[in-house]
Scaffold this motif. Structure first.
Motif, mmCIF file in Angstrom:
data_model
loop_
_atom_site.group_PDB
_atom_site.id
_atom_site.type_symbol
_atom_site.label_atom_id
_atom_site.label_comp_id
_atom_site.label_asym_id
_atom_site.label_seq_id
_atom_site.Cartn_x
_atom_site.Cartn_y
_atom_site.Cartn_z
ATOM 1 N N LEU A 350 19.850 -68.266 -54.266
ATOM 2 C CA LEU A 350 19.307 -69.472 -54.886
ATOM 3 C C LEU A 350 18.753 -69.094 -56.252
ATOM 4 N N ARG A 351 19.240 -69.743 -57.271
ATOM 5 C CA ARG A 351 18.829 -69.482 -58.665
ATOM 6 C C ARG A 351 18.851 -67.983 -58.982
ATOM 7 N N GLY A 352 19.936 -67.361 -58.535
ATOM 8 C CA GLY A 352 20.173 -65.956 -58.880
ATOM 9 C C GLY A 352 19.404 -64.957 -58.034
ATOM 10 N N LEU A 353 18.568 -65.432 -57.115
ATOM 11 C CA LEU A 353 17.818 -64.512 -56.256
ATOM 12 C C LEU A 353 18.418 -64.523 -54.853
ATOM 13 N N THR A 354 18.170 -63.424 -54.137
ATOM 14 C CA THR A 354 18.672 -63.330 -52.770
ATOM 15 C C THR A 354 17.537 -63.629 -51.799
ATOM 16 N N PHE A 355 17.816 -64.417 -50.786
ATOM 17 C CA PHE A 355 16.796 -64.726 -49.780
ATOM 18 C C PHE A 355 17.313 -64.403 -48.391
ATOM 19 N N GLN A 356 16.412 -63.822 -47.581
ATOM 20 C CA GLN A 356 16.739 -63.567 -46.176
ATOM 21 C C GLN A 356 16.158 -64.720 -45.373
ATOM 22 N N ILE A 357 16.964 -65.278 -44.507
ATOM 23 C CA ILE A 357 16.491 -66.427 -43.725
ATOM 24 C C ILE A 357 16.544 -66.063 -42.250
ATOM 25 N N SER A 358 15.387 -66.116 -41.611
ATOM 26 C CA SER A 358 15.381 -65.849 -40.166
ATOM 27 C C SER A 358 15.377 -67.180 -39.417
ATOM 28 N N ALA A 359 15.490 -67.091 -38.092
ATOM 29 C CA ALA A 359 15.749 -68.302 -37.301
ATOM 30 C C ALA A 359 14.718 -69.404 -37.520
ATOM 31 N N ASN A 360 13.450 -69.032 -37.650
ATOM 32 C CA ASN A 360 12.425 -70.074 -37.678
ATOM 33 C C ASN A 360 11.778 -70.296 -39.038
ATOM 34 N N SER A 361 12.315 -69.665 -40.074
ATOM 35 C CA SER A 361 11.657 -69.887 -41.360
ATOM 36 C C SER A 361 12.279 -71.072 -42.088
ATOM 37 N N PHE A 362 11.413 -71.745 -42.864
ATOM 38 C CA PHE A 362 11.883 -72.906 -43.623
ATOM 39 C C PHE A 362 12.733 -72.434 -44.790
ATOM 40 N N PHE A 363 13.861 -73.083 -44.993
ATOM 41 C CA PHE A 363 14.648 -72.855 -46.193
ATOM 42 C C PHE A 363 15.248 -74.211 -46.544
ATOM 43 N N GLN A 364 15.271 -74.539 -47.837
ATOM 44 C CA GLN A 364 15.825 -75.836 -48.235
ATOM 45 C C GLN A 364 17.170 -76.046 -47.546
ATOM 46 N N THR A 365 17.359 -77.217 -46.939
ATOM 47 C CA THR A 365 18.524 -77.427 -46.063
ATOM 48 C C THR A 365 19.819 -77.703 -46.820
ATOM 49 N N ASN A 366 19.685 -78.147 -48.075
ATOM 50 C CA ASN A 366 20.889 -78.394 -48.877
ATOM 51 C C ASN A 366 20.847 -77.405 -50.050
ATOM 52 N N THR A 367 21.534 -76.277 -49.876
ATOM 53 C CA THR A 367 21.439 -75.206 -50.877
ATOM 54 C C THR A 367 21.942 -75.665 -52.241
ATOM 55 N N HIS A 368 23.055 -76.400 -52.232
ATOM 56 C CA HIS A 368 23.638 -76.855 -53.498
ATOM 57 C C HIS A 368 22.628 -77.690 -54.285
ATOM 58 N N GLN A 369 21.995 -78.649 -53.605
ATOM 59 C CA GLN A 369 21.083 -79.545 -54.316
ATOM 60 C C GLN A 369 19.729 -78.862 -54.562
ATOM 61 N N ALA A 370 19.432 -77.814 -53.779
ATOM 62 C CA ALA A 370 18.187 -77.065 -54.015
ATOM 63 C C ALA A 370 18.237 -76.407 -55.403
ATOM 64 N N GLU A 371 19.444 -75.992 -55.834
ATOM 65 C CA GLU A 371 19.592 -75.428 -57.188
ATOM 66 C C GLU A 371 19.143 -76.464 -58.220
ATOM 67 N N VAL A 372 19.577 -77.708 -58.003
ATOM 68 C CA VAL A 372 19.242 -78.803 -58.925
ATOM 69 C C VAL A 372 17.735 -79.064 -58.873
ATOM 70 N N LEU A 373 17.210 -79.128 -57.647
ATOM 71 C CA LEU A 373 15.782 -79.407 -57.439
ATOM 72 C C LEU A 373 14.913 -78.340 -58.115
ATOM 73 N N TYR A 374 15.271 -77.091 -57.900
ATOM 74 C CA TYR A 374 14.455 -75.996 -58.434
ATOM 75 C C TYR A 374 14.510 -75.940 -59.967
ATOM 76 N N LYS A 375 15.653 -76.325 -60.508
ATOM 77 C CA LYS A 375 15.766 -76.379 -61.984
ATOM 78 C C LYS A 375 14.810 -77.459 -62.510
#
Ligand SMILES: C[S@@+](CC[C@H](N)C(=O)[O-])C[C@H]1O[C@@H](n2cnc3c(N)ncnc32)[C@H](O)[C@@H]1O
Length: 542
Positions: A350-375
């Protein structure tokens, strides 16, 4: 994810006129009280012409849907009386017959019996389950009409709940047009399916009811029912590899030789509770990678073995975990987690960074639109980029927002209630060689006098609460802290409008003055075909 206290407007707003309306009503569950208020406030004007008119429960009415209210319910008015009626899945322009199911303070709810003439902007829903599934409610409304309706809802909430005047000459430049989502299918990186002892069937298909294991369901809840599951073999919102996994499991889990039983939410017997599928990306190849999470009522890995063998053969599946949830509730977060195959986490970029996602952690559910949101968030933050500023990232989850800003600031301080998300955030900082970010576990609904003493005064606060919005304690803290900029990111425009009102106009009954000016409010569509709306708001100190 932690369960969030369901504090509400009741405590926060006593004495407000629109709050009186809220008290009389209970359109939605009490866990999301502000939405009730928002819907009510939309119906206060115009008042029903005949106050005494009230349809009877079970009565059928011919209605025309005028608009969509928050949570996607169609708003209709009874001819001649103007009495307001809400109907799930009624869409603007649709003429239909509805049966009254619930009566509330000054409105009623109906269920649709029959459509007489279709809504405007009708399109064919590509998903076979769309008419009955609780996931997508507006797939047969053109996407342009969906985003128009969302934009309209935000505007009404900002006016009625936030008390910002549309007569203000700046209003139209503050409220930005919604940013649509370019990808309208296969955009979700996480889907949670439930197991049930009996497939839920719509009335016209009841003759297809099966007994025993072939009647078991794995799928999505019928709208509004915690105990009724619509069996689905694929979902057009999730990735193709996730659909391959779902189909593979559907093919075999009912086989009597496996001895698997779905959990029964009434008797609390049975083993399989949920199937959670998460899709990420391999950081080297950029190809999809999948985590499969079986949520079960007890730890019996031998029972899951045949399923694990089958799905671990799917190349994209890099992680299979088992969360054990012994509670009688329907949450998918386990008290213990076991790795059954591969890794304990998947990765996403996401935005050039790498994220590790485990089973119960929150991560934006729409990765494509999260790029737009974070910008958009970064643009609102207006960082100088000289590495001198302090950012406070409230409700930071796995640290994604703060970490994406960290390269341009002196230090990021993130606060989050879920311990696993905090450790993921720390791990994510390390993974990206970020040393200027500190993540702290803490409940922002319970902050005390000392909150704020452990970090320097921030230049920018990012606040991204979940649906209940910010607690009054946090609002008071921010009004006292007086940072130059607050970027408020919200997944609930009703509580967002309420909190903007407090921050800008103050809390009258507590004699607290607001000190912010709303500079911009940008709705973003993160979830096409669903009623959800995200907003990014910029507040500047007056
Ligand atoms: C909408 S998410 C935002 C996460 C993150 N900002 C992101 O973009 O990925 C809200 C986060 O707030 C956390 N949260 C909810 N209630 C909280 C509370 N009372 N105190 C601190 N964090 C809370 C949730 O666990 C969740 O991670």
């Amino acid at each position: 994810m932690a369960t969030v206290p369901t504090y509400g407007l009741r405590r926060l707003n006593s004495g407000r006129p629109w709050m009186q309306n809220f008290r009389r009503s209970s359109i939605l569950s009490s866990a999301i009280p502000a939405i009730q208020d928002s819907e009510e406030s939309q119906f206060d004007s115009p008042k029903p012409k005949t106050q005494s008119y009230f349809p009877k429960r079970g009565q059928t009415l011919e209605l025309v849907c005028e608009s969509l209210a928050f949570k996607g319910k169609g708003v209709c008015k009874v001819a001649d009386t103007g009495f307001v009626v809400l109907c799930d899945r009624a869409l603007p322009g649709e003429r239909f017959v509805g049966r009254v199911t619930r009566k509330k303070g000054n409105y009623a709810e109906v269920t649709k019996v029959e459509t007489i003439s279709p809504h405007w902007d009708i399109v064919d829903a590509p998903c076979e389950y769309a008419p009955n599934c609780g996931g997508c409610k507006t797939q047969n409304l053109s996407y342009e009409a969906q985003v128009r309706a969302k934009e309209q809802q935000v505007q009404e909430l900002v006016i009625h709940v936030g008390k910002f005047s549309d007569k203000d000459p700046e209003f139209s430049s503050i409220l930005k047009p919604i940013v649509p989502c370019d990808i309208q299918f296969h955009y979700r990186n996480k889907m949670e399916f439930s197991f049930a002892t009996q497939k839920w069937l719509p009335r016209e298909l009841l003759h297809e009811k099966e007994d025993g294991a072939s009647g078991y369901a794995l799928g999505l809840h019928a709208p509004g029912f915690f105990d009724k599951v619509l069996n689905v073999n694929k979902c057009l919102l999730q990735s193709e590899p996730a659909n391959t996994v779902l189909a593979a499991i559907q093919e075999c889990w009912r086989d009597p030789q496996f001895g698997l039983s779905p959990y029964d939410v009434h008797s609390h017997d049975g083993f399989l509770k949920h199937l959670v599928l998460r899709t990420g990306r391999d950081i080297k190849t950029g190809l999809p990678e999948l985590m499969v999470n079986f949520v079960t009522s007890s730890y019996k890995p031998e029972l899951l073995k045949p399923l694990v063998e089958k799905i671990s053969a799917i190349p994209e599946v890099v992680s299979i975990v088992n969360n054990i949830n012994t509670s009688v509730g329907s949450t998918s977060v386990g008290e213990q987690e076991y790795i059954l195959h591969g890794k304990s986490a998947i990765t996403e970029i996401l935005r050039g960074l790498t994220f590790q996602i485990s089973a119960n952690s929150f991560f934006q559910t729409n990765t494509h639109q999260a790029e737009v949101l974070y910008k958009l968030i970064e643009d609102c933050a207006g960082l100088r980029g000289d590495g001198s500023e302090i950012v406070l990232d409230l409700f930071c989850g796995t640290g994604t927002i703060g970490l994406t800003l960290s390269r341009r600031v002196r230090h990021v301080y993130g606060y989050e209630v879920v311990a696993q998300a905090v450790s993921d955030a720390r791990r994510n900082a390390k993974l990206n060689s970020i040393c200027n970010a500190t993540f702290v576990e803490g409940d922002l609904n319970k902050i005390g006098e000392n909150f704020g003493k452990d970090f320097p005064k921030p230049d920018v606060v990012i606040s991204d609460p979940n649906r209940p919005g910010m607690h009054m304690k946090l609002i008071k803290f921010l009004l006292k802290l007086k940072v130059p900029r607050i970027v408020y990111v919200s997944c609930n425009p009703a509580t967002c409008a309420r909190d903007l009102d407090y921050l800008c106009h103050g809390v009258v009954e507590q004699n607290i003055e607001g000190c912010y000016k709303l500079k911009s409010l940008q709705p973003v569509d993160m979830f096409p075909h669903t009623p959800h709306i995200e907003c990014v708001c910029l507040l500047e100190l007056r």
